[in-house]
Enzyme design. Structure first.
Site, PDB file in Angstrom:
ATOM      1  N   GLY A   1       0.830  -1.238   0.000  1.00  0.00           N
ATOM      2  CA  GLY A   1       0.070   0.009  -0.120  1.00  0.00           C
ATOM      3  C   GLY A   1       0.753   1.234  -0.068  1.00  0.00           C
ATOM      4  N   ASN A   2       0.238   2.358   0.139  1.00  0.00           N
ATOM      5  CA  ASN A   2       1.039   3.502   0.128  1.00  0.00           C
ATOM      6  C   ASN A   2       0.353   4.638   1.348  1.00  0.00           C
ATOM      7  OD1 ASN A   2      -0.948   5.716  -1.068  1.00  0.00           O
ATOM      8  ND2 ASN A   2      -0.761   4.135  -2.709  1.00  0.00           N
ATOM      9  N   ARG A   3       0.837   5.614   1.400  1.00  0.00           N
ATOM     10  CA  ARG A   3       0.489   6.757   2.613  1.00  0.00           C
ATOM     11  C   ARG A   3      -0.605   7.499   2.166  1.00  0.00           C
ATOM     12  NH1 ARG A   3       4.278   5.863   6.675  1.00  0.00           N
ATOM     13  NH2 ARG A   3       6.204   5.337   5.925  1.00  0.00           N
TER      14      ARG A   3
END
Ligand code: C5P
Length: 216
Positions: A29-31
């Protein structure tokens, strides 16, 4: 009282980071928090638009059609089904550039003899580019999160992705970008000089964007 200036308009907003599965319990995932896209969607709704929010975030807003997805491929599939019928697409999602080549059916077990675990990745489709290539009258907006050469990188995106507008933000600047409630945008529009907006709340960015759209 808010005048329903977007009444009759169909708006699609994508928001949040895609989650690319490795196995049934793990993902890459990412932020991205989704906040910028949520603000775009809520302001459009308050202005009377018929809003569809396609998001990876587990969230609910009143008077909005919400489609929950996880991966970039799912996001693209949902968009392909409804894009032709929309007036505006705001592509605020942080789409993963890569996804695992293989998604394991079962939870991957740790191998006590190995300290290294390799995940082979393959490129995701560029959703914005793919969808905007099928554009008829839709107004398409992309985001560009940059840490250097903001203007030249964002200008390249405006052209290569066939977007009408790119909202560029320097994510290395304090108060702009991932997770925070404020953003500092430079608006790039085909055939116009870039316009730098002040640092402001994401809600105010959304209000300013829809104001810009309505004055076109
Ligand atoms: O190329 P870059 O990721 O910087 O472009 C950002 C813009 O392109 C955003 O609007 C994002 O939603 C979109 N994008 C996409 N599909 C990808 C990567 C980015 O639609 N695979």
């Amino acid at each position: 009282f808010i005048e329903k200036k977007l009444a009759g308009k169909k708006v699609i907003v994508t928001a949040g980071g895609t989650k690319e599965a490795i196995d049934p319990v793990r993902y890459i995932g990412n932020r991205s928090s989704g906040k910028m896209g949520f603000a775009m969607a809520k302001v459009a709704r308050d202005l009377g638009a018929d809003v569809t929010l396609i998001t990876t975030v587990d969230i609910n807003f009143n008077n909005m059609n919400i489609i929950k997805v996880q991966t970039a491929s799912e996001m693209m599939k949902q968009l392909q089904e409804i894009f032709q019928d929309t007036d505006v697409l705001i592509m605020a999602a942080a789409v993963a550039d890569f996804k695992p080549v293989h998604v394991s059916d079962q939870k991957i077990k740790k191998n006590n003899d190995e300290d290294i675990f390799n995940v082979k990745l393959t490129k995701n489709p560029d959703i914005l580019k793919t969808i905007a290539a099928t554009k008829t009258n839709q107004f398409v907006v992309g985001f560009a999160a940059e840490t250097q050469n903001l203007l030249s990188n964002a200008e390249k995106k405006l052209a290569s992705k066939n977007a009408d507008v790119i909202l560029a933000n320097n994510v290395s600047q304090k108060g702009a970008g991932f997770g925070v409630d404020t953003n500092q945008i430079t608006l790039l529009e085909k055939g116009h000089e870039p316009v730098k907006w002040d640092l402001m709340s994401k809600t105010d960015v959304a209000k300013k964007f829809w104001d810009f759209y309505l004055n076109k």
